[in-house]
Design a protein around this motif. Structure first.
Motif, short mmCIF file in Angstrom:
data_model
loop_
_atom_site.label_atom_id
_atom_site.label_comp_id
_atom_site.label_asym_id
_atom_site.label_seq_id
_atom_site.Cartn_x
_atom_site.Cartn_y
_atom_site.Cartn_z
N ARG A 106 -23.13 -21.35 31.94
CA ARG A 106 -21.71 -21.09 32.16
C ARG A 106 -20.92 -20.54 31.01
O ARG A 106 -19.84 -19.93 31.36
N GLN A 107 -21.19 -20.93 29.82
CA GLN A 107 -20.58 -20.38 28.70
C GLN A 107 -20.50 -19.09 28.39
O GLN A 107 -19.87 -18.50 27.53
N MET A 108 -21.61 -18.27 28.82
CA MET A 108 -21.69 -16.96 28.77
C MET A 108 -21.95 -16.43 30.14
O MET A 108 -23.07 -15.93 30.60
N PRO A 109 -20.82 -16.28 30.88
CA PRO A 109 -21.08 -15.55 32.16
C PRO A 109 -21.63 -14.39 32.29
O PRO A 109 -22.33 -13.79 33.09
N LEU A 110 -21.16 -13.35 31.35
CA LEU A 110 -21.56 -11.92 31.39
C LEU A 110 -23.07 -11.89 31.10
O LEU A 110 -23.54 -10.94 31.73
N ALA A 111 -23.32 -12.58 30.25
CA ALA A 111 -25.01 -12.37 29.87
C ALA A 111 -25.65 -13.27 30.92
O ALA A 111 -26.69 -12.62 31.41
N GLY A 112 -25.12 -14.25 31.48
CA GLY A 112 -25.91 -14.83 32.68
C GLY A 112 -26.03 -13.73 34.01
O GLY A 112 -26.97 -13.51 34.69
N LEU A 113 -24.88 -13.20 34.25
CA LEU A 113 -24.65 -12.14 35.38
C LEU A 113 -25.64 -11.10 35.09
O LEU A 113 -26.24 -10.48 35.99
N GLY A 114 -25.77 -10.58 33.80
CA GLY A 114 -26.64 -9.30 33.51
C GLY A 114 -28.09 -10.00 33.67
O GLY A 114 -28.85 -8.92 34.37
N VAL A 115 -28.30 -10.82 33.31
CA VAL A 115 -29.76 -11.46 33.28
C VAL A 115 -30.04 -11.39 34.88
O VAL A 115 -31.21 -11.08 35.33
N ALA A 116 -29.22 -11.87 35.65
CA ALA A 116 -29.43 -12.26 37.10
C ALA A 116 -29.58 -10.80 37.89
O ALA A 116 -30.37 -10.60 38.76
N LEU A 134 -29.08 -8.58 25.87
CA LEU A 134 -28.39 -9.52 26.08
C LEU A 134 -28.50 -10.68 25.45
O LEU A 134 -27.67 -11.51 25.20
N ALA A 135 -29.93 -11.05 25.30
CA ALA A 135 -30.36 -11.93 24.34
C ALA A 135 -29.53 -12.03 23.08
O ALA A 135 -29.26 -12.94 22.39
N TRP A 136 -29.71 -10.80 22.47
CA TRP A 136 -28.98 -10.48 21.08
C TRP A 136 -27.36 -10.84 21.20
O TRP A 136 -27.06 -11.49 20.45
N LEU A 137 -26.86 -10.32 22.14
CA LEU A 137 -25.19 -10.71 22.44
C LEU A 137 -25.01 -12.02 22.47
O LEU A 137 -24.16 -12.56 22.00
N ALA A 138 -25.99 -12.64 23.26
CA ALA A 138 -25.71 -14.18 23.43
C ALA A 138 -25.97 -15.05 22.18
O ALA A 138 -25.12 -15.89 21.90
N THR A 139 -26.92 -14.50 21.54
CA THR A 139 -26.98 -15.24 20.12
C THR A 139 -25.87 -14.86 19.28
O THR A 139 -25.38 -15.88 18.41
N ARG A 140 -25.19 -13.72 19.32
CA ARG A 140 -24.35 -13.68 18.18
C ARG A 140 -23.08 -14.43 18.85
O ARG A 140 -22.25 -15.08 18.05
N ALA A 141 -22.69 -14.45 19.98
CA ALA A 141 -21.86 -15.19 20.65
C ALA A 141 -21.76 -16.72 20.43
O ALA A 141 -20.74 -17.39 19.92
N MET A 142 -22.83 -17.31 20.38
CA MET A 142 -23.37 -18.51 19.99
C MET A 142 -23.11 -19.12 18.50
O MET A 142 -22.46 -19.88 18.29
N SER A 143 -23.44 -18.05 17.67
CA SER A 143 -23.23 -18.35 16.38
C SER A 143 -21.88 -18.01 15.74
O SER A 143 -21.45 -18.88 15.04
N HIS A 144 -20.97 -17.46 16.30
CA HIS A 144 -19.47 -17.11 16.15
C HIS A 144 -18.85 -18.52 16.49
O HIS A 144 -18.06 -18.75 16.11
#
Length: 553
Positions: free
Chosen positions: A283-293, A364-374
């Motif tokens: 839920r903290q990464m809605p765009l990445a989750g929507l893309g995966v879905a 999407l995984a790379w973008l999610a990893t960057r968001a989590m690291s920031h």
């Protein structure tokens, strides 16, 4: 950390466990002892089976109540023994083959005397009753799997009549019934999963939990079977053609007109919604989750069995049933691999679709990893503490990649060596079923083996048979295959080549030739296979030739 006694007390207060429940004691018996004892128990049942057969003779299988008495007796004795405490290890392990033998006797008698549907329903009732009486969780899970299998057989017999098994792979209505039952079974399993935490009694909840576990395993295996053979397995496992037929008929590509594809997409979206509702990180990464879905929905649009598998795996993951979730992941990978054998699309289009989806998932995984690291901030110290384990994982991935490339390049080098140094050999094609000669982008081959070799003999291990590749005196550059004989001396130009096992019989090197899509008409005139063979017997099919040994390019 909560003490085990406190966990038991809270569970008993909520009605999940009986008031006299105790924490299970660790089994101090070595695994090797358990294995050997179990093997001894299975071997001890064989004389019992022989004694029953000798006591009743052929009449035991044809008629009479002897099978009912034997089956119910074995089941009753096994349950009574299992419900006793402090059993010796051998006696405990002896009960499992006794239960299997009892169910076999009962099942044989029911299917002998009753219709398919009624007999299967009888086995379903027997599995439920036995599970309610048996105290072992793993035995209940096996009975839950048996319940799902026989319920499937009952529905198949009811929908297709007594000849249901004769139309297992060829009746479209039968396949539709199986697919529909798999999804209805998934809905029933999800309902039981939702109901389990809300049950008032511990005994009922424990029984349903065990049966649901076996039911889920059977459901995943059914979806795998409906999907057919997976990637790279069709040429390795004998007898996989039936699974390929099932997968071909059970898969469709008309998204708007196929109910199965639409249901698969809905199941995939439901799986994504379930994961998002139960895992806060998504839920903290809605765009990445929507893309995966969305990507998962696109993939499920072409694989009618993948959506249900994803929904089942998601439900297992959010309820922390990790062993079954691993089985669900394996089933999903199998179904994705079966996409390779669907001939409605060209191989290039299928590869392009999978590459695009894989690249999008990686992005999407790379973008999610960057968001989590920031957003880590205060957790940077903990991340640095775990960097050692992260580096180990990266090193493992790198080593796996290097090993994969090494194996692939070694295979390429080996094939190139055969092409470069092997002797050119042309072997004549034997007649093959014209209905399976041209299948999309490959053709079915059948090389002329010696007459004395029975092609229906099933490979059963041991040394592979060999044939002698010998020049044909009637046609220069052509070769024929002969059986080695101790009475006939070898010739200087003979080459001994081992046969390969394929689909329960022996083939010379291979039984398929792959070509570019659209070239089927060109290869209809093929009469010889062109090989390169080394003196040690290593052979490779490099092309096809016409009746004058002219290569077909």
């Amino acid at each position: 950390m909560i003490a085990p006694s406190e966990i038991i007390r809270r569970a008993a207060a909520q009605g999940l466990l009986p008031q006299d429940a105790q924490w299970p004691r660790e089994d101090s018996r070595p695994g090797a002892v358990l294995l050997l004892t179990s093997l001894g128990a299975w071997l001890a049942v064989l004389p019992l089976l022989g004694a029953i057969g000798l006591a009743f003779g052929d009449a035991l299988l044809r008629e009479g109540p002897a099978l009912y008495v034997s089956g119910l007796g074995l089941l009753a004795v096994s349950v009574v023994i299992l419900r006793q405490g402090g059993l010796a290890l051998f006696i405990e392990q002896l009960c499992l083959p006794a239960v299997v033998l009892g169910l076999c006797c009962l099942g044989w008698a029911l299917f002998r005397d009753l219709s398919v549907s009624v007999a299967a329903l009888g086995m379903c009732a027997a599995s439920v009753v036995l599970a309610s009486l048996a105290p072992l969780h793993w035995l209940r899970s096996l009975l839950g799997m048996m319940l799902g299998v026989f319920l499937t057989v009952a529905v198949m017999g009811w929908s297709s009549g007594e000849d249901a098994f004769d139309h297992l792979f060829w009746s479209g209505r039968f396949r539709w019934t199986w697919w529909l039952q798999a999804h209805i079974g998934l809905a029933a399993w999800l309902a039981v999963l939702w109901l389990l935490p809300r049950l008032p009694g511990a005994r009922t909840g424990s029984l349903l939990e065990s049966l649901a576990e076996g039911w889920c395993a059977q459901l995943l295996l059914m979806l795998v079977l409906l999907s057919g053979t997976t990637f790279m397995l069709g040429g390795v496992v004998a007898g996989s053609s039936a699974g390929s037929e099932m997968g071909q008929a059970g898969s469709g590509f008309d998204l708007l007109g196929s109910t199965r594809n639409m249901v698969s997409v809905l199941c995939a979206l439901s799986a994504a919604a379930l994961l998002a509702s139960r895992w806060p990180a998504l839920r903290q990464m809605p765009l990445a989750g929507l893309g995966v879905a969305l990507l998962l929905a696109v993939l499920c649009a072409f694989m009618p069995n993948l959506g249900a598998t994803c929904l089942c795996t998601a439900a297992l993951a959010v309820t922390q049933r990790w062993r079954l979730a691993a089985l669900g992941c394996a089933a999903a990978l199998w179904i994705v691999g079966s996409f390779y054998y669907l001939l409605a699309w060209s191989l290039a289009d299928k590869a392009l679709l999978l590459v695009l989806i894989g690249a999008a998932l990686g992005a999407l995984a790379w973008l999610a990893t960057r968001a989590m690291s920031h957003s880590a901030g205060a957790e940077s110290v903990a991340q640095n503490a775990g960097s050692w384990w992260k580096n180990r994982r990266l090193a493992g991935i790198a080593l796996a990649g290097v090993a994969t490339l090494a194996v692939a390049n070694f295979a390429i080098f080996e094939k190139e060596n055969i092409i470069r140094d092997g002797r050119p050999v042309f072997v004549r094609l034997a007649p093959v079923d014209p209905r399976s000669l041209m299948q999309g982008d490959y053709m079915r081959l059948n090389f002329a083996l010696p007459d004395r070799m029975d092609r229906d003999d099933h490979p059963c291990g041991g040394r592979r048979p060999t044939v002698l590749v010998r020049p044909d005196p009637a046609l220069p550059s052509a070769y024929t295959l002969h059986l080695p004989s101790a009475l006939e001396p070898r010739r200087s130009d003979d080459i001994e080549v081992p046969l390969s096992a394929k689909d329960g019989s022996w083939v010379f090197v291979t039984d398929a030739w792959f070509f570019k899509e659209g070239d089927a008409q060109k290869f209809e005139g093929a009469r010889y296979g062109e090989f390169r063979i080394l003196p040690n017997g290593s052979a490779l099919l490099v092309g096809m030739a016409d009746d004058r040994l002219r290569p077909i390019r």
